[in-house]
Design a protein around this motif. Structure first.
Motif, PDB file in Angstrom:
ATOM      1  N   PHE A   8       0.826  -1.201   0.000  1.00 42.63           N
ATOM      2  CA  PHE A   8       0.000   0.000   0.000  1.00 42.63           C
ATOM      3  C   PHE A   8       0.868   1.262   0.000  1.00 42.63           C
ATOM      4  O   PHE A   8       0.689   2.154  -0.829  1.00 42.63           O
ATOM      5  CB  PHE A   8      -0.913  -0.011   1.225  1.00 42.63           C
ATOM      6  N   TYR A   9       1.847   1.326   0.895  1.00 46.57           N
ATOM      7  CA  TYR A   9       2.705   2.503   0.972  1.00 46.57           C
ATOM      8  C   TYR A   9       3.664   2.594  -0.219  1.00 46.57           C
ATOM      9  O   TYR A   9       4.046   3.688  -0.646  1.00 46.57           O
ATOM     10  CB  TYR A   9       3.481   2.509   2.285  1.00 46.57           C
ATOM     11  N   VAL A  15       3.354   6.690  -6.847  1.00 42.86           N
ATOM     12  CA  VAL A  15       2.506   7.711  -7.456  1.00 42.86           C
ATOM     13  C   VAL A  15       3.078   9.104  -7.194  1.00 42.86           C
ATOM     14  O   VAL A  15       3.101   9.967  -8.078  1.00 42.86           O
ATOM     15  CB  VAL A  15       1.063   7.604  -6.933  1.00 42.86           C
ATOM     16  N   ILE A  16       3.571   9.325  -5.965  1.00 42.05           N
ATOM     17  CA  ILE A  16       4.184  10.618  -5.635  1.00 42.05           C
ATOM     18  C   ILE A  16       5.416  10.860  -6.516  1.00 42.05           C
ATOM     19  O   ILE A  16       5.645  11.968  -7.011  1.00 42.05           O
ATOM     20  CB  ILE A  16       4.561  10.663  -4.138  1.00 42.05           C
ATOM     21  N   VAL A  17       6.208   9.811  -6.717  1.00 46.99           N
ATOM     22  CA  VAL A  17       7.396   9.923  -7.574  1.00 46.99           C
ATOM     23  C   VAL A  17       7.003  10.290  -9.001  1.00 46.99           C
ATOM     24  O   VAL A  17       7.632  11.146  -9.636  1.00 46.99           O
ATOM     25  CB  VAL A  17       8.191   8.597  -7.559  1.00 46.99           C
ATOM     26  N   LEU A  18       5.945   9.673  -9.513  1.00 47.37           N
ATOM     27  CA  LEU A  18       5.488   9.976 -10.873  1.00 47.37           C
ATOM     28  C   LEU A  18       4.995  11.410 -10.989  1.00 47.37           C
ATOM     29  O   LEU A  18       5.284  12.105 -11.969  1.00 47.37           O
ATOM     30  CB  LEU A  18       4.381   9.006 -11.279  1.00 47.37           C
ATOM     31  N   LEU A  19       4.233  11.860  -9.995  1.00 45.96           N
ATOM     32  CA  LEU A  19       3.737  13.235 -10.018  1.00 45.96           C
ATOM     33  C   LEU A  19       4.895  14.226  -9.916  1.00 45.96           C
ATOM     34  O   LEU A  19       4.894  15.266 -10.584  1.00 45.96           O
ATOM     35  CB  LEU A  19       2.748  13.448  -8.868  1.00 45.96           C
ATOM     36  N   LEU A  20       5.886  13.880  -9.095  1.00 52.57           N
ATOM     37  CA  LEU A  20       7.072  14.727  -8.983  1.00 52.57           C
ATOM     38  C   LEU A  20       7.811  14.788 -10.316  1.00 52.57           C
ATOM     39  O   LEU A  20       8.239  15.866 -10.761  1.00 52.57           O
ATOM     40  CB  LEU A  20       7.996  14.191  -7.887  1.00 52.57           C
ATOM     41  N   TYR A 300       6.025   0.732 -12.570  1.00 51.34           N
ATOM     42  CA  TYR A 300       7.177  -0.158 -12.410  1.00 51.34           C
ATOM     43  C   TYR A 300       8.477   0.631 -12.359  1.00 51.34           C
ATOM     44  O   TYR A 300       9.330   0.406 -11.487  1.00 51.34           O
ATOM     45  CB  TYR A 300       7.244  -1.179 -13.542  1.00 51.34           C
ATOM     46  N   LEU A 301       8.652   1.555 -13.305  1.00 47.91           N
ATOM     47  CA  LEU A 301       9.878   2.351 -13.321  1.00 47.91           C
ATOM     48  C   LEU A 301      10.009   3.200 -12.067  1.00 47.91           C
ATOM     49  O   LEU A 301      11.101   3.330 -11.495  1.00 47.91           O
ATOM     50  CB  LEU A 301       9.898   3.249 -14.560  1.00 47.91           C
ATOM     51  N   ALA A 302       8.889   3.788 -11.619  1.00 47.09           N
ATOM     52  CA  ALA A 302       8.924   4.603 -10.408  1.00 47.09           C
ATOM     53  C   ALA A 302       9.338   3.767  -9.205  1.00 47.09           C
ATOM     54  O   ALA A 302      10.167   4.189  -8.383  1.00 47.09           O
ATOM     55  CB  ALA A 302       7.563   5.245 -10.166  1.00 47.09           C
ATOM     56  N   MET A 303       8.775   2.564  -9.085  1.00 44.93           N
ATOM     57  CA  MET A 303       9.116   1.687  -7.956  1.00 44.93           C
ATOM     58  C   MET A 303      10.555   1.199  -8.043  1.00 44.93           C
ATOM     59  O   MET A 303      11.251   1.104  -7.025  1.00 44.93           O
ATOM     60  CB  MET A 303       8.160   0.494  -7.925  1.00 44.93           C
ATOM     61  N   ALA A 304      11.018   0.890  -9.270  1.00 46.78           N
ATOM     62  CA  ALA A 304      12.392   0.415  -9.432  1.00 46.78           C
ATOM     63  C   ALA A 304      13.387   1.491  -9.014  1.00 46.78           C
ATOM     64  O   ALA A 304      14.369   1.214  -8.305  1.00 46.78           O
ATOM     65  CB  ALA A 304      12.632   0.009 -10.890  1.00 46.78           C
ATOM     66  N   LEU A 305      13.140   2.730  -9.423  1.00 47.82           N
ATOM     67  CA  LEU A 305      14.040   3.821  -9.062  1.00 47.82           C
ATOM     68  C   LEU A 305      13.873   4.225  -7.605  1.00 47.82           C
ATOM     69  O   LEU A 305      14.842   4.631  -6.950  1.00 47.82           O
ATOM     70  CB  LEU A 305      13.794   5.017  -9.982  1.00 47.82           C
ATOM     71  N   LEU A 306      12.645   4.102  -7.086  1.00 45.38           N
ATOM     72  CA  LEU A 306      12.404   4.418  -5.681  1.00 45.38           C
ATOM     73  C   LEU A 306      13.161   3.467  -4.762  1.00 45.38           C
ATOM     74  O   LEU A 306      13.575   3.839  -3.660  1.00 45.38           O
ATOM     75  CB  LEU A 306      10.901   4.334  -5.393  1.00 45.38           C
ATOM     76  N   SER A 307      13.345   2.234  -5.215  1.00 44.02           N
ATOM     77  CA  SER A 307      14.010   1.226  -4.384  1.00 44.02           C
ATOM     78  C   SER A 307      15.536   1.257  -4.509  1.00 44.02           C
ATOM     79  O   SER A 307      16.228   0.460  -3.857  1.00 44.02           O
ATOM     80  CB  SER A 307      13.506  -0.174  -4.766  1.00 44.02           C
ATOM     81  N   LEU A 308      16.061   2.165  -5.355  1.00 42.42           N
ATOM     82  CA  LEU A 308      17.510   2.210  -5.532  1.00 42.42           C
ATOM     83  C   LEU A 308      18.218   2.611  -4.251  1.00 42.42           C
ATOM     84  O   LEU A 308      17.795   3.513  -3.547  1.00 42.42           O
ATOM     85  CB  LEU A 308      17.878   3.217  -6.628  1.00 42.42           C
ATOM     86  N   LYS A 309      19.294   1.946  -3.973  1.00 44.28           N
ATOM     87  CA  LYS A 309      20.167   2.295  -2.853  1.00 44.28           C
ATOM     88  C   LYS A 309      21.490   2.754  -3.461  1.00 44.28           C
ATOM     89  O   LYS A 309      22.396   1.960  -3.709  1.00 44.28           O
ATOM     90  CB  LYS A 309      20.338   1.105  -1.920  1.00 44.28           C
ATOM     91  N   LEU A 310      21.568   4.067  -3.700  1.00 49.32           N
ATOM     92  CA  LEU A 310      22.720   4.606  -4.424  1.00 49.32           C
ATOM     93  C   LEU A 310      24.033   4.400  -3.682  1.00 49.32           C
ATOM     94  O   LEU A 310      25.105   4.413  -4.291  1.00 49.32           O
ATOM     95  CB  LEU A 310      22.505   6.099  -4.711  1.00 49.32           C
TER      96      LEU A 310
END
Length: 412
Positions: A8-9, A15-20, A300-310
């Motif tokens: 859920f989170y 969605v927030i990442v996409l809007l940003l 999918y792309l938003a979640m993949a990039l959101l999960s990145l640990k740089l």
């Protein structure tokens, strides 16, 4: 300290990442001018914020990989469901030529990686990890081969190296594709940018899916007219594709035709679409498939990039960073001087070059996002959207797996 986001989170954050990303691309001329996809723009900002928080306070976030995988599978299923055999035939000789160009690049990519690894005094197989295993193959292939290289070939940390390399490739693949295509378009005067008024008029004109020019994924912002019945029926098709993929993944495990789950999802879509239309004369709702496919791609792309640990990239050894930097230059040069030229040195070829950068360094969803960013500014490219999704999602994985297995035979 690590915080785990449930599904859920994770969805809310994506969605927030996409809007940003949409806000940044609309407001920052540089991002719009160089055709940086919205999920990449928003996702990179989120990843940088995550890096700062981790560096200062040691906090990190782990997102729901199950939800991310689900959207990836839906995206690939949508490619399959959009692929009736009549459309596939339209690819013609262009599909064959592009496939040959991509196959040659896989060999080039591994040659660069393994040669540099040897010159830098590290195991050549690390160069293979920083080659087609992770860059053409992506995170899924990195995970599968990482375990094999650790247990069967003694490459310690192969999985971590693979995930970090795939992460690097996912970022770079989404960054270099748009600027490269723009450079080619401007240099050879292949197209002129559309005005904001033209883009708005096009997006607000509903797509006619009965048109012979209709190609899925080509117009992500265009209005589509669908109903609740269409949506429910289409969700049923996706459910069938995912069930088929799950079954075939388990059934084929350990056999000669073992393939990644997303390939089975795509194959399930192709089979289901053509059986329904060919044998039962059932009309498939392309417009609904298109909506769900594009939404899944962005999420999918938003979640993949959101999960990145740089910070994992920061821990990479110097030699590995040299290899990845060289791979980036190789990809850009190959796309500009080989892919673009053999595909005809025209507008379609420039869009195909952007797509090749996407899945040659990152993943097929990145390739589609790159092409969407270009066509949104310059206009349609039916040929590119016929060729890249199927080539990047299906054929390239079979070729890549074969090349990797042949190379590993020399190191057993």
């Amino acid at each position: 300290m690590d915080f785990t986001f449930n599904a859920f989170y994770t969805l809310i954050a994506a969605v927030i990442v996409l809007l940003l990303g949409r806000f940044l691309v609309n407001k920052i001329d540089f991002l719009k001018r160089y055709n940086i996809p919205e999920p990449v723009a928003g996702g990179l900002v989120a990843a940088i914020i995550s890096l700062i928080i981790h560096s200062l306070w040691g906090y990190s976030i782990t997102t729901s990989t199950e939800l991310q995988t689900s959207f990836m599978l839906i995206f690939f299923a949508s490619i399959g469901l959009s692929a009736n055999f009549a459309k596939l035939r339209e690819g013609g000789i262009g599909l064959v030529i592009f496939l040959i160009a991509v196959s040659v690049f896989i060999i080039v990519q591994n040659t660069v990686g393994m040669t540099l690894a040897s010159l830098l005094g590290i195991d050549p197989l690390i160069g293979l990890i920083a080659g087609s295993i992770t860059l053409t193959g992506g995170h899924g292939t990195a995970g599968a081969w990482g375990e094999i290289l650790e247990t069967q070939h003694g490459i310690q940390g192969a999985l971590v190296i693979g995930m970090a390399s795939a992460t690097f490739g996912l970022i770079i693949g989404g960054i270099i594709g748009g600027p490269l295509a723009k450079m080619l378009i401007n240099r050879y005067e292949l197209a002129t940018p559309r005005t904001a008024a033209q883009v708005e008029k096009r997006d607000n004109t509903p797509l006619d899916v009965n048109s012979t020019e209709y190609i899925p994924f080509e117009y992500p912002h265009r209005v589509r007219l669908i109903t609740a019945d269409n949506a429910i029926t289409t969700l049923g098709l996706f459910a069938g594709c995912l069930a088929f993929a799950e079954f075939m993944t388990g059934f084929s495990k350990g056999t000669a035709f073992e393939l990644p789950t997303f390939v089975w999802a795509l194959a399930g879509g192709v089979i289901l679409r053509n059986v329904l239309e060919g044998a039962f004369k059932v009309k498939v709702f392309d417009r609904a498939i298109d909506v769900f496919g594009n939404a899944s791609l962005s999420l999918y792309l938003a979640m993949a990039l959101l999960s990145l640990k740089l910070w994992q990239l920061a821990d990479l050894a110097g030699p590995l960073m040299v290899i990845l930097g060289a791979q980036t230059i190789t990809m850009a040069l190959y796309a500009a001087f080989i892919t673009f030229r053999v595909m005809g040195k025209n507008y379609d070829a420039a869009v195909l070059a952007a797509g090749h950068c996407g899945f040659g360094m990152g993943a097929t969803p990145t390739a589609v996002a790159n092409m969407q960013a270009i066509t949104n500014m310059y206009g349609a490219s039916h040929k590119a959207f016929l060729i890249v999704p199927l080539c990047g999602a299906f054929f390239v994985d079979l070729i890549n797996a074969t090349v990797i297995q042949v190379i590993l035979k020399f190191f057993v």
